[in-house]
Write a protein that holds these residues in place. Structure first.
Motif, short mmCIF file in Angstrom:
data_model
loop_
_atom_site.label_atom_id
_atom_site.label_comp_id
_atom_site.label_asym_id
_atom_site.label_seq_id
_atom_site.Cartn_x
_atom_site.Cartn_y
_atom_site.Cartn_z
N UNK A 112 1.36 -0.84 -0.12
CA UNK A 112 0.46 -0.16 0.22
C UNK A 112 0.40 1.33 0.37
N UNK A 113 2.14 1.26 -0.07
CA UNK A 113 3.09 2.14 0.15
C UNK A 113 2.44 3.49 -0.84
N UNK A 114 2.51 3.13 -1.99
CA UNK A 114 2.12 4.05 -3.18
C UNK A 114 0.87 4.70 -2.96
N UNK A 115 -0.12 4.43 -2.44
CA UNK A 115 -1.59 4.57 -2.44
C UNK A 115 -1.31 5.55 -1.13
N UNK A 116 -1.26 5.12 0.10
CA UNK A 116 -0.92 5.78 1.07
C UNK A 116 -0.03 7.05 0.95
N UNK A 117 0.98 6.64 -0.12
CA UNK A 117 1.70 7.96 -0.18
C UNK A 117 0.79 9.20 -1.13
N UNK A 173 -15.07 1.29 -10.57
CA UNK A 173 -14.50 0.81 -10.61
C UNK A 173 -13.19 1.47 -9.46
N UNK A 174 -12.41 2.63 -9.47
CA UNK A 174 -11.69 3.41 -8.83
C UNK A 174 -11.82 3.62 -7.54
N UNK A 175 -13.27 3.32 -7.14
CA UNK A 175 -13.96 3.89 -5.60
C UNK A 175 -13.58 2.33 -4.88
N UNK A 176 -14.11 1.75 -5.64
CA UNK A 176 -13.97 0.22 -4.54
C UNK A 176 -12.32 -0.71 -4.55
N UNK A 177 -11.16 -0.05 -6.08
CA UNK A 177 -10.34 -0.34 -5.54
C UNK A 177 -9.56 1.04 -4.05
N UNK A 178 -9.59 2.26 -4.00
CA UNK A 178 -9.62 2.70 -3.23
C UNK A 178 -9.97 2.52 -1.60
N UNK A 179 -10.80 1.70 -1.36
CA UNK A 179 -11.80 1.00 -0.80
C UNK A 179 -11.15 0.62 -0.21
N UNK A 180 -10.42 -0.55 -1.04
CA UNK A 180 -9.54 -1.85 -0.68
C UNK A 180 -8.52 -1.64 0.36
N UNK A 181 -7.97 -0.31 -0.79
CA UNK A 181 -6.57 -0.75 -0.18
C UNK A 181 -6.50 0.90 1.01
N UNK A 182 -7.58 1.22 1.62
CA UNK A 182 -8.49 1.75 2.33
C UNK A 182 -8.43 0.78 3.82
N UNK A 183 -8.68 -0.37 3.51
CA UNK A 183 -8.60 -1.27 4.43
C UNK A 183 -7.28 -2.31 4.60
#
Length: 381
Positions: free
Chosen positions: A198-203, A333-343
């Motif tokens: 999750x490094x890229x996403x959290x950054x 689709x992007x919102x679902x990806x964002x939610x999975x990365x949030x979890x």
């Protein structure tokens, strides 16, 4: 990396992580439903629009008069804002031009004919509460700026975590969780593995979140720069007591920016305009430019066009950060990806908290030895 450098980075990661963990958990937990705030509002608080419009051209001056007529004497118009997806106009009014966000009222009108639309207040309800908690800790601008500081601490924790743990993790195959070792070591491997994934996403989310918390300073810089330049020719002029037609101001601005879509109109004296101008803001027509604003400044007394210019880069960065922070660029689709990365980020935080709360009393020198020698690394204290 030397032992002393490793020790310094280790301590930086440890304490920055401890400082921001509780706030990051709050961000992730409140941010998860906010990713779907539009869909949730549609299910629970959507305004009921008429199936067909009345067949007349909308009169923005009449919308303004109607809004003010429903308020106590002395209230001021602040903005008219167009919905991106529905034929709705939000009319924002407040007791004064410098009123706080909590003091403002928002009325809804049908953008096809100007009829009033009945709907629950858009700045109330569960989603509004979560957004205020997420972005301001319910403390207004001071809370927003404090969260900006937490964002900086978080970015330092991410960078220091990569510096400390990446060399060690390279000694293991990606995704390795050593199940044959102690329970704490399994938690540590899980923490590190999900953290790297999750490094890229959290950054990205951390950086865009920090930019959003800087809304007030960014707006102030723009006011002192661009707006001050526009207001300079009016320094000796009296503030207009009678304003030109809003319809006329929008028509004048549209003639100057025919390719744009009207996003909002700011009244003279508000944060997005000078005391002598309407600001008619235009959005683009592509997925990227629809998030950006091109302002057209119209003299509020004469109705003549004063200037059209692009927003400076730092304001554009702010406008782009909001949808990117909530994954609002690519539809569901992007919102679902964002939610999975949030979890996944919640998993990182919970495992890190578990490791710290149940830490073993291992001297720091031993842990540094394990990091620098490539031995079996036990969880950090």
């Amino acid at each position: 990396m030397t032992r002393n450098a490793t020790r310094r980075w280790y301590l930086v990661h440890k304490w920055t992580s401890i400082v921001c963990t509780a706030f990051l958990l709050m961000f992730c937990i409140t941010g998860l439903p906010l990713i779907f705030h539009h869909e949730i509002d549609e299910l629970t608080r959507a305004p009921q629009l008429a199936q067909t419009a009345a067949g007349r051209t909308i009169d923005l001056d009449q919308v303004t008069r109607d809004t003010l007529a429903k308020q106590p004497p002395g209230w001021k118009m602040l903005f008219l804002s167009w919905d991106d997806e529905k034929p709705l106009i939000y009319s924002v009014v407040a007791p004064s031009l410098n009123a706080t966000q909590d003091q403002a009222k928002i009325l809804l009108y049908d953008a096809r004919d100007g009829r009033t639309v009945d709907a629950p207040p858009v700045n109330e309800g569960v989603m509004a509460f979560l957004l205020e908690l997420h972005s301001q800790l319910l403390l207004g601008i001071p809370g927003q700026l404090f969260l900006g500081l937490i964002g900086v601490v978080f970015l330092v924790a991410v960078v220091s975590g990569v510096v400390v743990y990446a060399p060690f993790m390279r000694k293991l195959a990606f995704g390795t969780v050593r199940k044959d070792r102690s329970r704490r070591l399994k938690w540590l491997d899980t923490h590190n593995m999900v953290g790297i994934v999750t490094l890229g996403w959290v950054s990205v989310v951390g950086l865009t979140g920090f930019i959003i918390t800087m809304t007030t300073p960014i707006t102030a810089i723009w006011q002192m720069d661009e707006l001050a330049e526009l207001a300079a020719p009016y320094k000796d002029a009296a503030v207009p007591t009678r304003l030109a037609s809003v319809n006329g101001a929008v028509a004048t601005a549209k003639a100057a920016v025919p390719e744009g879509r009207v996003s909002f109109v700011a009244w003279p004296g508000t944060q997005f305009s000078t005391k002598h101008h309407y600001m008619v803001a235009f959005a683009g027509n592509t997925p990227l430019t629809e998030r950006l604003i091109k302002p057209a400044m119209v003299d509020a007394e004469s109705g003549r066009l004063s200037d059209v210019r692009e927003m400076p880069w730092y304001v554009q960065a702010l406008f782009l950060s909001v949808p990117l922070h909530f994954g609002d660029y690519g539809g569901m689709p992007l919102k679902i990806i964002w939610a999975l990365l949030d979890i996944a980020a919640i998993v990182v935080l919970v495992t890190g908290l578990y490791l710290w709360l149940g830490r073993r009393r291992v001297p720091i020198e031993k842990r540094i030895n394990e990091l620098t020698s490539g031995g079996v690394m036990e969880p950090a204290e």
